[in-house]
Design an enzyme around this catalytic site. Structure first.
Site, PDB file in Angstrom:
ATOM      1  N   SER A  15       0.810  -1.223   0.000  1.00 35.89           N
ATOM      2  CA  SER A  15       0.000   0.000   0.000  1.00 35.89           C
ATOM      3  C   SER A  15       0.844   1.275   0.000  1.00 35.89           C
ATOM      4  O   SER A  15       0.418   2.299  -0.527  1.00 35.89           O
ATOM      5  CB  SER A  15      -0.957   0.003   1.197  1.00 35.89           C
ATOM      6  OG  SER A  15      -0.272  -0.305   2.386  1.00 35.89           O
ATOM      7  N   ARG A  16       2.066   1.186   0.543  1.00 32.37           N
ATOM      8  CA  ARG A  16       2.929   2.379   0.565  1.00 32.37           C
ATOM      9  C   ARG A  16       3.472   2.726  -0.825  1.00 32.37           C
ATOM     10  O   ARG A  16       4.032   3.796  -1.024  1.00 32.37           O
ATOM     11  CB  ARG A  16       4.098   2.159   1.542  1.00 32.37           C
ATOM     12  CG  ARG A  16       3.671   2.285   3.002  1.00 32.37           C
ATOM     13  CD  ARG A  16       4.681   1.692   3.943  1.00 32.37           C
ATOM     14  NE  ARG A  16       5.972   2.349   3.865  1.00 32.37           N
ATOM     15  CZ  ARG A  16       7.096   1.852   4.376  1.00 32.37           C
ATOM     16  NH1 ARG A  16       7.073   0.678   4.989  1.00 32.37           N
ATOM     17  NH2 ARG A  16       8.223   2.506   4.266  1.00 32.37           N
ATOM     18  N   MET A  17       3.277   1.824  -1.802  1.00 35.88           N
ATOM     19  CA  MET A  17       3.710   2.121  -3.175  1.00 35.88           C
ATOM     20  C   MET A  17       2.766   3.132  -3.841  1.00 35.88           C
ATOM     21  O   MET A  17       3.086   3.696  -4.879  1.00 35.88           O
ATOM     22  CB  MET A  17       3.737   0.839  -4.030  1.00 35.88           C
ATOM     23  CG  MET A  17       4.653  -0.253  -3.556  1.00 35.88           C
ATOM     24  SD  MET A  17       6.396   0.128  -3.672  1.00 35.88           S
ATOM     25  CE  MET A  17       6.703   0.005  -5.429  1.00 35.88           C
TER      26      MET A  17
END
Length: 250
Positions: A15-17
């Site tokens: 999700s941090r991408m």
């Protein structure tokens, strides 16, 4: 001959991408990260590679199957690295003696590093061997705690580390080699009583210490090759590092 199987963890969302694409499908030098890892793993276990998929499972399988013939395990709920390995174990052949666990988001890992880790693990007849990296700045990484004989005592996450432990610059890469019997029994003993409600593979270190099992640390000075990708900035850095290494070889 000790038979080795490889389990590659490739189920995460990333999700941090900040991207709709599953993390392991992001590309380094035109090739998805997970395929880089599979190619490195083939040196030690060409016929026994298991990839754990979860988020966008069909897309990840499709991408891998274009290039490689591997086995897949499906992690229904993303309950951590320990759970991911547990899901894959039933598919591992009964003849296998040892299991190497790799991360699908570490595309710079070298074949030689994997082969050296497995070789050390086998020659020392260890139950658990972790690949660790010596880094200049260990901030954010799990620290490797060893005794004077080099036995692994703990992997301490930064939030739980003492001031003295935070000064340790040898950190966990997330890559492990296990004796299969120890792995199977150990996974049955780890708990998910942590803030994430997940089963962590690193908790097997505590199980090993309680068991008086043999633990080892294999250290690489080339920290770049065990660098995981969690953000687009890190992906850019990895791509730069890959091209730099390629240019040095040519």
């Amino acid at each position: 001959m000790n038979k080795i199987a490889v389990i590659i963890l490739a189920a995460g969302k990333g999700s941090r991408m900040k991207s709709d694409l599953a993390k392991v499908l992001h590309k380094v030098a035109g090739k998805s990260m997970v395929n880089h890892v599979i190619e490195a793993a083939m040196q030690v276990a060409s016929g026994h590679i298991h990839v754990v998929v979860g988020h966008q499972a069909e897309k990840v399988q499709k991408e891998i199957q274009k290039k490689h013939n591997v086995q897949f395990a499906f992690q229904k709920e993303l309950l951590g690295t320990g759970d991911a390995v547990r899901v894959a174990l039933p598919g591992v052949d009964a003849s296998i003696d040892h299991v190497l666990v790799l991360c699908g988001d570490v595309p710079l890992i070298k074949k030689k590093t994997i082969a050296d880790l497995v070789s050390t693990h086998l020659h020392q007849m260890a139950d658990l061997t972790v690949l660790a990296a010596k880094v200049k700045d260990p901030t954010g990484y799990g620290r490797i705690i060893q005794n004077n004989d080099g036995q692994l005592l703990a992997i301490r996450e930064e939030a739980d580390a003492t001031d003295l432990e935070r000064q340790i610059n040898i950190v966990n890469s997330g890559i492990f080699c296990f004796e299969k019997g120890f792995l199977e029994s150990g996974l049955g003993r780890i708990q998910n009583n942590n803030s994430q409600g997940e089963y962590y593979l690193t908790d097997l270190v505590e199980v090993a210490v309680q068991n008086k099992s043999k633990t080892l640390v294999k250290i690489t000075d080339d920290a770049e090759q065990v660098m995981g990708v969690n953000t687009i900035e890190q992906l850019t850095r990895i791509n730069t590092a890959f091209h730099k290494a390629s240019n040095e070889l040519s």
